[in-house]
Each structure stands twice: as C-alpha cells, then as structure tokens.
Design an enzyme around this catalytic site. Structure first.
Site, PDB file in Angstrom:
ATOM      1  CD  GLU A  55      -2.535  -0.977   2.990  1.00 20.95           C
ATOM      2  OE1 GLU A  55      -3.668  -0.220   2.354  1.00 20.95           O
ATOM      3  OE2 GLU A  55      -2.669  -2.081   3.600  1.00 20.95           O
ATOM      4  CG  HIS A  58      -8.571   5.413   2.556  1.00 23.19           C
ATOM      5  ND1 HIS A  58      -8.676   5.501   1.131  1.00 23.19           N
ATOM      6  CD2 HIS A  58      -7.922   4.938   2.724  1.00 23.19           C
ATOM      7  CE1 HIS A  58      -7.861   4.536   0.492  1.00 23.19           C
ATOM      8  NE2 HIS A  58      -7.677   3.576   1.889  1.00 23.19           N
ATOM      9  NE  ARG A  65      -4.029   5.213   3.524  1.00 25.78           N
ATOM     10  CZ  ARG A  65      -4.547   4.119   4.041  1.00 25.78           C
ATOM     11  NH1 ARG A  65      -5.568   4.933   5.448  1.00 25.78           N
ATOM     12  NH2 ARG A  65      -4.583   3.330   3.940  1.00 25.78           N
ATOM     13  CG  HIS A  83      -9.846   5.740   6.426  1.00 27.37           C
ATOM     14  ND1 HIS A  83     -10.665   4.661   6.311  1.00 27.37           N
ATOM     15  CD2 HIS A  83      -8.662   5.408   6.675  1.00 27.37           C
ATOM     16  CE1 HIS A  83     -10.117   3.330   6.183  1.00 27.37           C
ATOM     17  NE2 HIS A  83      -8.875   3.778   6.248  1.00 27.37           N
ATOM     18  NE  ARG A 132      -4.180   5.121   9.535  1.00 28.53           N
ATOM     19  CZ  ARG A 132      -4.652   3.657   9.223  1.00 28.53           C
ATOM     20  NH1 ARG A 132      -4.509   2.478   8.842  1.00 28.53           N
ATOM     21  NH2 ARG A 132      -5.700   4.430   7.877  1.00 28.53           N
TER      22      ARG A 132
HETATM   23  P1  FAD Z   1     -12.944   0.122  16.529  1.00 28.54           P
HETATM   24  O1  FAD Z   1     -13.049  -1.320  15.322  1.00 28.54           O
HETATM   25  O2  FAD Z   1     -13.894   1.143  16.042  1.00 28.54           O
HETATM   26  O3  FAD Z   1     -14.206  -0.581  17.780  1.00 28.54           O
HETATM   27  C1  FAD Z   1     -14.397  -0.055  18.893  1.00 28.54           C
HETATM   28  C2  FAD Z   1     -15.280  -0.546  19.454  1.00 28.54           C
HETATM   29  O4  FAD Z   1     -15.927   0.987  20.958  1.00 28.54           O
HETATM   30  C3  FAD Z   1     -16.891  -0.403  19.530  1.00 28.54           C
HETATM   31  O5  FAD Z   1     -17.019  -1.577  19.793  1.00 28.54           O
HETATM   32  C4  FAD Z   1     -17.454   0.647  19.436  1.00 28.54           C
HETATM   33  O6  FAD Z   1     -19.275   0.315  19.646  1.00 28.54           O
HETATM   34  C5  FAD Z   1     -17.603   0.843  21.082  1.00 28.54           C
HETATM   35  N1  FAD Z   1     -17.470   2.658  21.850  1.00 28.54           N
HETATM   36  C6  FAD Z   1     -17.185   3.331  20.733  1.00 28.54           C
HETATM   37  N2  FAD Z   1     -17.524   4.439  22.385  1.00 28.54           N
HETATM   38  C7  FAD Z   1     -18.698   3.754  22.935  1.00 28.54           C
HETATM   39  C8  FAD Z   1     -18.871   3.755  24.018  1.00 28.54           C
HETATM   40  N3  FAD Z   1     -20.045   5.044  24.371  1.00 28.54           N
HETATM   41  N4  FAD Z   1     -19.818   2.741  24.644  1.00 28.54           N
HETATM   42  C9  FAD Z   1     -19.803   1.574  24.690  1.00 28.54           C
HETATM   43  N5  FAD Z   1     -18.854   0.973  23.433  1.00 28.54           N
HETATM   44  C10 FAD Z   1     -17.978   1.850  22.267  1.00 28.54           C
HETATM   45  N6  FAD Z   1      -6.516  -0.427   9.665  1.00 28.54           N
HETATM   46  C11 FAD Z   1      -5.492  -1.237   9.202  1.00 28.54           C
HETATM   47  O7  FAD Z   1      -4.630  -1.527   9.966  1.00 28.54           O
HETATM   48  N7  FAD Z   1      -5.717  -1.746   8.316  1.00 28.54           N
HETATM   49  C12 FAD Z   1      -6.505  -2.406   7.328  1.00 28.54           C
HETATM   50  O8  FAD Z   1      -6.780  -2.376   6.189  1.00 28.54           O
HETATM   51  C13 FAD Z   1      -8.067  -1.289   7.854  1.00 28.54           C
HETATM   52  N8  FAD Z   1      -8.376  -0.345   6.366  1.00 28.54           N
HETATM   53  C14 FAD Z   1      -9.418  -0.152   7.021  1.00 28.54           C
HETATM   54  C15 FAD Z   1     -11.269   0.161   6.468  1.00 28.54           C
HETATM   55  C16 FAD Z   1     -11.940   0.921   7.177  1.00 28.54           C
HETATM   56  C17 FAD Z   1     -13.248   1.243   5.753  1.00 28.54           C
HETATM   57  C18 FAD Z   1     -11.557   1.744   8.264  1.00 28.54           C
HETATM   58  C19 FAD Z   1     -12.953   2.485   8.560  1.00 28.54           C
HETATM   59  C20 FAD Z   1     -10.999   1.431   8.744  1.00 28.54           C
HETATM   60  C21 FAD Z   1      -9.657   0.816   8.209  1.00 28.54           C
HETATM   61  N9  FAD Z   1      -8.603   0.361   9.040  1.00 28.54           N
HETATM   62  C22 FAD Z   1      -7.245   0.004   8.225  1.00 28.54           C
HETATM   63  C23 FAD Z   1      -8.886   1.451  10.684  1.00 28.54           C
HETATM   64  C24 FAD Z   1      -8.136   0.312  12.269  1.00 28.54           C
HETATM   65  O9  FAD Z   1      -9.650  -0.588  10.712  1.00 28.54           O
HETATM   66  C25 FAD Z   1      -8.818   1.016  12.731  1.00 28.54           C
HETATM   67  O10 FAD Z   1      -8.510   2.120  13.388  1.00 28.54           O
HETATM   68  C26 FAD Z   1      -9.298  -0.229  13.812  1.00 28.54           C
HETATM   69  O11 FAD Z   1      -9.502  -0.918  13.738  1.00 28.54           O
HETATM   70  C27 FAD Z   1      -9.798   0.973  15.330  1.00 28.54           C
HETATM   71  O12 FAD Z   1      -9.690  -0.413  16.077  1.00 28.54           O
HETATM   72  P2  FAD Z   1     -10.347  -0.060  17.839  1.00 28.54           P
HETATM   73  O13 FAD Z   1     -10.761  -1.359  18.345  1.00 28.54           O
HETATM   74  O14 FAD Z   1      -9.304   0.560  17.982  1.00 28.54           O
HETATM   75  O15 FAD Z   1     -12.007   0.520  17.273  1.00 28.54           O
HETATM   76  C1  SIN Z   2      -7.156   0.457   2.680  1.00 29.50           C
HETATM   77  O1  SIN Z   2      -7.018  -0.693   2.836  1.00 29.50           O
HETATM   78  O2  SIN Z   2      -6.068   0.996   1.700  1.00 29.50           O
HETATM   79  C2  SIN Z   2      -7.127   0.849   4.142  1.00 29.50           C
HETATM   80  C3  SIN Z   2      -5.693   0.636   4.705  1.00 29.50           C
HETATM   81  C4  SIN Z   2      -5.630   1.213   6.210  1.00 29.50           C
HETATM   82  O3  SIN Z   2      -6.381   2.205   6.052  1.00 29.50           O
HETATM   83  O4  SIN Z   2      -4.422   1.136   7.039  1.00 29.50           O
END
Ligand code: FAD
Ligand code: SIN
Length: 526
Positions: free
Chosen positions: A113, A241, A288, A349, A384
């Site tokens: 990427e 993104h 990005r 994003h 990032r």
């Molecule tokens: P999340 O997975 O967002 O989980 C947050 C949790 O907190 C959820 O369960 C939610 O319900 C809970 N929550 C929030 N507020 C409250 C509240 N007030 N009370 C109770 N619960 C609450 N990163 C990569 O490294 N590689 C990728 O390929 C990639 N692709 C992506 C594609 C997309 C479309 C998106 C949106 C993001 C992508 N990212 C990627 C970024 C990555 O997915 C996120 O940064 C990562 O998943 C965040 O994980 P997390 O556990 O911190 O939070």
């Molecule tokens: C993507 O698949 O382009 C998202 C990857 C990322 O946000 O890290």
C-alpha cells in the site's frame, strides 16, 4: 445499579477484544459495546495488517517507511518497539483463528500500500477486518471469564469528581474507578466499578460528512477522557483516505482499498490524465496525505465531483479473485471494475491522535488505559502508514495487559461512587434539535477543518462550533438521555480539540496542511 469487574473494556474492536482475551487469564473481564460486539471499525478494514514477514523486507525498512510517512512526528522508540513486536502478535491472531491469504507455494500473499517500500501487508482477500472481527468475537463470546454487555453506551468515566473532590486544588492525581454505562434497551444507567478501565472506543470519523467509518465512530472515549481531565494530543492529524467510492447519499462511504493501487490501479482525472506524477514521484502509491491532497486539489481546480481509479488494464481474473467485495459492491452500483473506471473521492478515515498513552497504554489518569485508534501512542506521528493501525492495536493490547497485572492486584473497588443522578434529565426533546446540530457540526468540520485548512477557516469553525456546543450542553442538562445526544456531545468535544490543536500548529505537517504556513522539513531531515 452497580456492577463490579476486575477489567472493564469499553469497545469490542480488535483492540478491546484482544485485550479482553488475554486479561481473562488474570481476572473477570467485562466488555461493553454500544452496538453489537461485531459492529466496529475493525470489521470494515480491507487492506490488511502490516508486519515484516520475509526478506527482502526487514524491520529497518518498515521502521523507516513509518517514520517517513509520519512526517517527523513519530516517537522513534515506539515505532521500533511496535514493529519488532508485531510478528509475535500476528501469530496470536492466527492462533485465534484468523486466516491470511497464502500463495500456491504456501507463503503469505503480501500486499503493498501507499508509503510502503515492500510488499508486507497480510490480508484476507479485501475483507481482512471482517475475518479478524469474527474470529476474535467468537473466542470472546465463548470465554468463561468474559462477560459481554452489548448495546451499553459508556457515558462518562468515574473519577474523584463524582464524589466532589477538587483534584486540581489538592494537586492530586486523577483516578479512574470505572464508568457510567447506559443500557440502550432498558434506559437504565449502570455504575460499573472496575479495578482497571480500558478505553478502546475507536476513532472520530463521524466528525465529517463523508467518512469510511461506521456510525459508531464518534470519539466517545476521547471525549470522556477529556472531560475527566486526561491528556489528549495530536487531534489535528485526521487522515483522509484518498479513495472512497463516490456514491452520494451512502453512509458510510464504501472504501476502495489502497491495496488496489498496490496491485496496479491508477488514478486519473475525469478526462483521463494520470495526474499523480505531477504531485509526487511515487505516483498513485505516494503516502495518503499527499494523494488525498492531490485529489482534493484536482477536484477543486477542475470543478469535478470525483476522480477515477482505473483497473481496466489489470488481469481480470486476478483482480476479481483478490478484490471480490469491491468487485461485488461496484457491480451493485453499475460499475464493472474490469471495464469501467471507478469514481472516487477522499473520505475521513482515521485519527492519528487521541488519548496520550505511554509504551504500555497507560493514560495520564491512574488505572486508565487506552488502546487502538482512541489512543495516541507516538507510532503514527503526523500521518499513519497504511495498515499500521490493526498492528498497533494488537501490540498495545498485549503490552497493556502485561502492565495491568500488578496494578490490578493492589486495587480495591471504590464504593463511594454515587449512582447516576437522573434528576433534571427527564424531558424528552424533539430529535430534530439533535439531528440538525449533528449535520451542522459535520458540515462545518468538512468545509473548514478538512484536507486543506487556513487560520481563517479554523477560526470560523471554532466560533460556529461554539454555538452548537452551548445549545447541546443546555439540551444535555435537561433532556432524557439518548445515544444520539451523547454522541453529538462527544463529537463536539473532539471537534473542539481538533480545531484548537490545528490552530496551535503553525506549520503544515503530515495530515495537517494549512495554506497559511509552509511545510518546514524535508524527508531527508528525518
Ligand atoms: P473499533 O474497531 O472502531 O471499535 C470501537 C469499539 O468501541 C466498538 O465496539 C464500539 O461500539 C465501541 N464504542 C465506542 N464508543 C462507545 C461507547 N461510548 N460505549 C460503548 N462502546 C463504545 N487499519 C489497518 O491497519 N488496515 C486496514 O486495512 C484498515 N482498513 C480500514 C478500512 C476502513 C473502512 C476503516 C473504517 C478503517 C480501516 N482501518 C484499517 C483502520 C482500523 O480498522 C481501525 O483503526 C481499527 O479497527 C480500530 O480498532 P479499535 O479496536 O481501536 O476500534
Ligand atoms: C485500505 O485498505 O486502503 C485501508 C488501509 C488502512 O487504512 O490502513
């Protein structure tokens, strides 16, 4: 109503659940999630998870790519630490049932990427996040030491402020004792007392009108810590993104993974020009921030609504095999990616900043940890590197668990914390008062605090947000609790922090680009 747990985890994405699975070896864990366990940002991750697997890749190269992308703002020790620990943590994901794609020769099929100088992204087709989320949710749901409270909304952290101590005057450390959590199905607020509280609530994408983030991403954890007087940093570094599907009216915006550009797809203007080489020698695979700004610029200069991503020159069978979900989604909107160009626009994003933590995920408030996207660890700096966030989440979840073991042993529950006070909050309001402020907040953040900023735009954003803030706080004080109102309040808090921190950085750096201040450093200086 009161409940007591050893470890309270707020959030059920990769960060929260990987913490829970490990902490469950040392005590009772309670995971709360404001939606179902599975509805997270994690679920939508496409590209994959970055880690050094085989030569010619090396830790040194991954460290260097991360630091270059972070535009001189990364903590080099943290970068080194995370990248070296990542392969071990990824093996644990595999042990929990996550399957990454392999080549016919049995080696991992590594993707590339933007900003990566090697192929190093482990992935499962173009739905890596879904596979991770489902595998770890399954483990968590069947674990005897973990209780999952779904559809519980964390409102505020429990600290000394709740029994009237004025910590600032007494110069005391702030302590966290758990959280007030609102059962969204029964409307009862629980006082959940915990020995250790972990904020894993993800990012803030819904600050903006166009975002790849699902509706849960409203910065709740960051806002809670801010209100509890914890330290928040680097909020100005919001990552857009470059390529989300242009499909007006669809929320969230569907992501077109950067791995598609790693696979050879090219960006073109509406009239067919391969414009990226005018902006950066790395072309469509530049980091990005550069690609998103270039697209934003082309759209603004030309008055177009989008640019195109062109896959038509790529091997059709391989394309559809590697990217089945993108193929399917585009077909549903009438686009055959092997023959048609895909219209794309940048979308909010990822948040690089958040709750400031140390190398073990400890925040500035005692007994409070932050992991995943809600945390600011120093890994990402001002921008990032793609696919570094899932990796960061598992590394910090592991480090936080190890750090909490001793903390947990010496902690008692704080029984002095009062129950939630429902007084004065019993008046239902018209929802339109909340939804209209939500739209206005997203509108002003998108227009004034987006990919390109200026002093004037930021000042306008601040004064307009101030009005929405006052109206919403007044509403919050007297209205019946609702999820939408709490989320709006949280978004206003994190929007304020984003604007203020953007105003305080008098240079263009990584994701914070302002027409009033030039970029100061060059890549060779890092
Ligand atoms: P999340 O997975 O967002 O989980 C947050 C949790 O907190 C959820 O369960 C939610 O319900 C809970 N929550 C929030 N507020 C409250 C509240 N007030 N009370 C109770 N619960 C609450 N990163 C990569 O490294 N590689 C990728 O390929 C990639 N692709 C992506 C594609 C997309 C479309 C998106 C949106 C993001 C992508 N990212 C990627 C970024 C990555 O997915 C996120 O940064 C990562 O998943 C965040 O994980 P997390 O556990 O911190 O939070
Ligand atoms: C993507 O698949 O382009 C998202 C990857 C990322 O946000 O890290």
């Amino acid at each position: 109503m009161k409940r007591k747990v050893d470890f309270l985890v707020i959030g059920s994405g990769i960060a929260g659940l990987s913490f829970a699975l490990k902490a469950a070896n040392y005590g009772k864990v309670c995971v709360i999630s404001k939606n179902s366990l599975e509805e997270t940002n994690t679920r939508y991750a496409q590209g994959g998870i970055a880690a050094v697997t085989y030569s010619p890749d090396s830790f040194e190269k991954h460290v260097s790519d991360t630091i270059i992308c972070g535009d001189g703002f990364c903590d080099k020790d943290v970068v080194e630490m995370v990248i070296r620990e990542a392969p071990l943590r990824i093996n644990e994901l595999i042990d929990w049932g996550v399957e990454f794609d392999k080549n016919p020769d049995g080696q991992y099929d590594l993707a590339r990427e933007g900003g990566h100088t090697e192929h190093r992204i482990l992935h499962h087709k173009d739905n890596t996040g879904l596979i991770i989320q489902e595998s770890i949710s399954k483990q968590v749901r069947s674990h005897p030491n973990i209780e999952c409270l779904e559809h519980y909304f964390a409102i505020d952290l429990l600290t000394q402020h709740h029994f009237g101590w004025i910590t600032k005057r007494l110069n005391m450390d702030i302590e966290c004792y758990g959280v007030y959590a609102f059962n969204l199905k029964t409307n009862v607020v629980y006082t959940i007392l915990a020995k250790v509280t972990v904020v894993a609530t993800g990012g803030t994408g819904n600050l903006y009108h166009t975002t790849t983030n699902p509706l849960i991403a409203t910065g709740d954890g960051i806002a809670m810590v801010y209100r509890a007087k914890g330290i928040i940093e680097n909020m100005q570094f919001v990552q857009f993104h470059p390529t989300s599907l242009y499909h007006p009216g669809e929320r969230p915006s569907f992501l077109i993974t950067e791995a598609l550009r790693g696979f050879g797809a090219l960006l073109r203007t509406v009239d067919g020009e391969k414009f990226m080489s005018r902006y950066d020698s790395r072309g469509s695979l530049a980091p990005r921030d550069i690609v998103a700004r270039a697209i934003d610029n082309e759209i603004k200069i030309r008055g177009d609504d989008y640019v195109y991503l062109d896959c038509t020159h790529l091997d059709t069978v391989e394309l559809k095999n590697h990217f089945p979900n993108i193929t399917k989604k585009c077909l549903e909107t009438g686009i055959d990616i092997s023959r048609d160009l895909i219209p794309v626009v940048p979308a909010a994003h990822y948040l690089c900043g958040g709750i400031k933590v140390d190398k073990n995920g400890r925040g500035s408030i005692n007994n409070l940890y932050a992991i995943g996207e809600a945390a600011s660890t120093g890994l990402h700096g001002a921008n990032r590197l793609a696919s570094n966030s899932l990796m960061e989440a598992v590394v910090f979840a592991d480090r936080a668990v190890k750090d909490t073991i001793e903390v947990m042993k010496n902690r008692e529950f704080n029984e002095k914390i009062p129950e939630w006070d429902y007084e004065g909050t019993k008046h239902p309001e018209e929802m339109v008062l909340i939804t209209q402020n939500y739209k206005e907040m997203q509108q002003l953040m998108s227009v004034y605090v987006g990919i390109v900023r200026s002093d004037l735009r930021l000042q306008r954003a601040l004064s307009r947000l101030g009005i929405i803030y006052k109206e919403t706080e007044a509403l919050y004080k007297k209205s019946t609790l609702s999820r939408k109102l709490c989320e709006l309040r949280n978004l206003i808090n994190v929007g304020y922090l984003t604007i203020k921190m953007a105003q305080n950085l008098h240079e263009s750096r990584g994701l914070h680009y302002t027409i009033d201040y030039p970029q100061k450093r060059k890549i060779s200086e890092f």
